[in-house]
Design a protein around this motif. Sequence first.
Motif, PDB file in Angstrom:
ATOM      1  N   VAL A 179       0.830  -1.213   0.000  1.00 18.05           N
ATOM      2  CA  VAL A 179       0.000   0.000   0.000  1.00 18.05           C
ATOM      3  C   VAL A 179       0.865   1.264   0.000  1.00 18.05           C
ATOM      4  N   ARG A 198     -18.698  -2.747  -2.230  1.00 13.53           N
ATOM      5  CA  ARG A 198     -19.112  -1.465  -2.827  1.00 13.53           C
ATOM      6  C   ARG A 198     -18.090  -0.374  -2.540  1.00 13.53           C
ATOM      7  N   TYR A 199     -17.167  -0.659  -1.626  1.00 14.53           N
ATOM      8  CA  TYR A 199     -16.179   0.338  -1.179  1.00 14.53           C
ATOM      9  C   TYR A 199     -15.174   0.565  -2.296  1.00 14.53           C
ATOM     10  N   SER A 200     -15.063   1.785  -2.753  1.00 22.07           N
ATOM     11  CA  SER A 200     -14.119   2.029  -3.847  1.00 22.07           C
ATOM     12  C   SER A 200     -12.776   2.462  -3.279  1.00 22.07           C
ATOM     13  N   GLU A 217     -19.324   0.946  18.198  1.00 23.09           N
ATOM     14  CA  GLU A 217     -20.500   1.391  17.446  1.00 23.09           C
ATOM     15  C   GLU A 217     -20.754   0.512  16.218  1.00 23.09           C
ATOM     16  N   VAL A 218     -19.689   0.077  15.566  1.00 22.27           N
ATOM     17  CA  VAL A 218     -19.828  -0.754  14.359  1.00 22.27           C
ATOM     18  C   VAL A 218     -20.093  -2.205  14.718  1.00 22.27           C
ATOM     19  N   ARG A 228     -18.850  -4.802   4.052  1.00 22.07           N
ATOM     20  CA  ARG A 228     -19.988  -3.871   4.120  1.00 22.07           C
ATOM     21  C   ARG A 228     -19.568  -2.424   4.361  1.00 22.07           C
ATOM     22  N   GLY A 229     -18.275  -2.138   4.310  1.00 23.10           N
ATOM     23  CA  GLY A 229     -17.804  -0.774   4.553  1.00 23.10           C
ATOM     24  C   GLY A 229     -16.790  -0.745   5.679  1.00 23.10           C
ATOM     25  N   GLY A 230     -16.244   0.428   5.916  1.00 25.29           N
ATOM     26  CA  GLY A 230     -15.253   0.551   6.974  1.00 25.29           C
ATOM     27  C   GLY A 230     -14.667   1.943   7.018  1.00 25.29           C
ATOM     28  N   PHE A 231     -13.674   2.111   7.869  1.00 20.51           N
ATOM     29  CA  PHE A 231     -13.062   3.440   7.986  1.00 20.51           C
ATOM     30  C   PHE A 231     -11.620   3.319   8.476  1.00 20.51           C
ATOM     31  N   ILE A 232     -10.934   4.446   8.475  1.00 18.50           N
ATOM     32  CA  ILE A 232      -9.520   4.525   8.838  1.00 18.50           C
ATOM     33  C   ILE A 232      -9.337   5.603   9.890  1.00 18.50           C
ATOM     34  N   MET A 233      -8.716   5.262  10.999  1.00 15.49           N
ATOM     35  CA  MET A 233      -8.370   6.281  12.005  1.00 15.49           C
ATOM     36  C   MET A 233      -6.845   6.396  12.091  1.00 15.49           C
TER      37      MET A 233
END
Lengths: 206, 206
Positions: free
Chosen positions: A39, A65-67, A160-161, A103-108
């Motif tokens: 990466v 669906r996450y691009s 929360e997730v 189903r999606g996600g995030f980065i901290m």
Amino acid sequence: MLLLDIGNTNVKYFDGHRVWRERVEAFQLPDAPFYYICVNPRVEEKLAASAYGQDLKAWFDFPTRYSGLGVDRIAACYTVEEGVVVDAGSAITVDLMRGGVHRGGFIMPGLSSAKESFANISSKLICDPHREVDLTQLPQNTADALIYATINPIVLMIEEVRGDLPLIFTGGDAKRLLPFFKDARFRENLVFEGMQKAIKEKRNAC
Amino acid sequence: MLLLDIGNTNVKYFDGHRVWRERVEAFQLPDAPFYYICVNPRVEEKLAASAYGQDLKAWFDFPTRYSGLGVDRIAACYTVEEGVVVDAGSAITVDLMRGGVHRGGFIMPGLSSAKESFANISSKLICDPHREVDLTQLPQNTADALIYATINPIVLMIEEVRGDLPLIFTGGDAKRLLPFFKDARFRENLVFEGMQKAIKEKRNAC
């Protein structure tokens, strides 16, 4: 079979038995065949010049669906049917898998980023990421306030997730975060397991 | 009466009518009497040499168990009996006031810090702090993931402390955060109001 997981800070190696790592600045191309995910844009050029390296990026059959999902996150999720996958490194990535589908996600920002952020704001804000912290009490001094504000946002965001799903941690800071969650599992080689699965599928398909 | 609120990034001025600000690097000592609070160690030396400046730090009658509470946080809380006080600047400070007494608080990196943290981790992680964000949906691309992970931790951390108490925002990024909270109030000059109260109390005591 040598596997390389090349991140923004470290290169992790796995030879099927042993895992080791080095700083990305020190990375040298192996002079024998290897499989990799990467990466890190600065290393990608170097890898393109390698006669031995096989990029696994296109080998993952990973509907989402996450691009623009990083291949490290894909690999970490690749052996997980149901659960929230947390890879805690220089960034903390959080991804939700249900029914084998992302189903999606995030980065901290990771723990060391938080420490740096505080130091950049003021020389008075020295955060020790290893300091003990009680998340049930509002902090009563600066040192407690900084570690509370480093750990608790990560905990709240993941809880929360999570809902009722299994929680799976990997990455260098996983063990620091693990005690703050009930029934969380640590899988040190989660990314390599995903890479191994992709390689196996490719071989079976040939 | 000229009031100065000297932070880590900006100096804010209030002459009783108008508020203005300048970057802390450009700060020059006023050549007329002024009252100030200062949390910036680099400016404190300069201020010590001023014949006109009156430090208000010792003028606040502010009982708290919190050791080392910044005078800017004290000033922001000083006119609040009940509520959670959020000062959203280069750092975001959150403090709990009940029955006129400070009950603890914490400090998070501000919005621009989060942006910087991501950029330092990878050139691929470009966060736009002004991007629209839906906190009810897990992100499905990198840009959404970054802004979600910038805003939602702040929201979750503040909501956890808030309970049923009033929520009061001040600071340069307050307006960006306000829409994510129900019944939150924006008080632009909260810190100056605290400073004015301290000055008034001192005068009445003399």
